[in-house]
Design an enzyme around this catalytic site. Sequence first.
Site, PDB file in Angstrom:
ATOM      1  N   GLY A  25       8.087  17.839  17.710  1.00  0.00           N
ATOM      2  CA  GLY A  25       8.208  16.527  17.077  1.00  0.00           C
ATOM      3  C   GLY A  25       7.334  15.461  17.703  1.00  0.00           C
ATOM      4  N   GLY A  27       7.722  14.103  20.642  1.00  0.00           N
ATOM      5  CA  GLY A  27       7.525  14.292  22.075  1.00  0.00           C
ATOM      6  C   GLY A  27       6.260  15.058  22.418  1.00  0.00           C
ATOM      7  N   SER A 146      15.996   3.871  17.333  1.00  0.00           N
ATOM      8  CA  SER A 146      15.768   4.040  15.899  1.00  0.00           C
ATOM      9  C   SER A 146      16.345   2.836  15.166  1.00  0.00           C
ATOM     10  CB  SER A 146      16.469   5.312  15.421  1.00  0.00           C
ATOM     11  OG  SER A 146      16.603   5.311  14.020  1.00  0.00           O
ATOM     12  N   TYR A 171      25.209   9.263  15.195  1.00  0.00           N
ATOM     13  CA  TYR A 171      23.793   9.092  15.535  1.00  0.00           C
ATOM     14  C   TYR A 171      23.483   7.608  15.757  1.00  0.00           C
ATOM     15  CZ  TYR A 171      18.698   9.185  15.206  1.00  0.00           C
ATOM     16  OH  TYR A 171      17.357   9.030  15.457  1.00  0.00           O
TER      17      TYR A 171
END
Length: 290
Positions: A25, A27, A146, A171
């Site tokens: 992803g 990272g 996020s 989340y």
Amino acid sequence: MTSWTAADIPDLTGKSAIVTGANSGIGLPTALELARHGAGVIVASRNPDKGRAAVEEIRREVPGAQVEFGQLDLADLASVRRFAASVDRLDLLVNNAGVGLISRQETKDGFEMQFGTNHLGHFALTGLLLPLLLKSPGARVVTVSSDAHKAGRIDFDNLGLTHGYGRMSAYARSKLANLLFTLELRRRAEKAGADLISVATNPGTTATNFVNVGPLKPLLSLFMRSPEAGALSSLYAATSPAIHGGEWVGPKLQLMAPSKTARSDALAERLWEVSAELTGVRFEAIAEAN
Ligand SMILES: NC(=O)c1ccc[n+]([C@@H]2O[C@H](COP(=O)([O-])OP(=O)(O)OC[C@H]3O[C@@H](n4cnc5c(N)ncnc54)[C@H](OP(=O)(O)O)[C@@H]3O)[C@@H](O)[C@H]2O)c1
């Protein structure tokens, strides 16, 4: 808004960096670009096969890259302690790894998985690495949050979410915790006179394993940012001289305003104390002034 790209990353020769969740992803390109610009990078991954494959991929792309694998499971405090003890110098920590939108699970230590991995694991990791970071002038901690944090709520009487669990709300709570942590670390470091920059990012909706939309993924990916584009906010936060700490860097590298809840000093302070209690990590090096 800025026209900054990865090509604008300054020379990082002599700098040491850790990127958590660097095997995929956002990272992976974060670690790759840091290595391309001369940093020594530890790809911190829970899965040795995936972590070593990422190291090989970076070495193929950047011959001679100073990159190595380190095993880190953020959902296991013993693993976090083992990993932190294996590091001997550090200028930059990118708290990137994350799980999201999963059914209710628990970490090895019995914490709700999204809060335990995304927040408590990174809280403990940062605290354990703090003595090394404080030896490095202008050290940085970048924590990936996020936009989802805006829906986040923290009920300290139901931290385990044993009732009322929702994949999205869990989340959102973990990403709110990431922002509260970033801002509280900054306040505490400043109060202690520590030379440490703490900054948060929002990569924007990015086509990674995170966005698991099954057979529709190839189609939806067309409308999402690439992992390379998603990594830019982390890279900017990690290396731009325009960053001084306390910022929340958005997908277009614009400085964004976190939600009112994320800016609550009282909530941040309470979360800090509870996190220190749960993890046993107390940030001693800056604790006295706070
Ligand atoms: N993609 C988006 O649209 C988006 C938007 C906003 C924010 N973010 C944030 O961006 C960050 C990176 O996510 P991504 O989109 O790149 O997703 P990803 O491709 O799923 O990458 C997540 C990484 O975290 C690792 N990880 C998960 N649990 C871990 C644990 N217990 N210990 C160590 N590593 C662990 C994963 O390892 P495995 O490969 O072993 O699973 C993977 O390397 C997350 O913090 C996420 O919240 C993403």
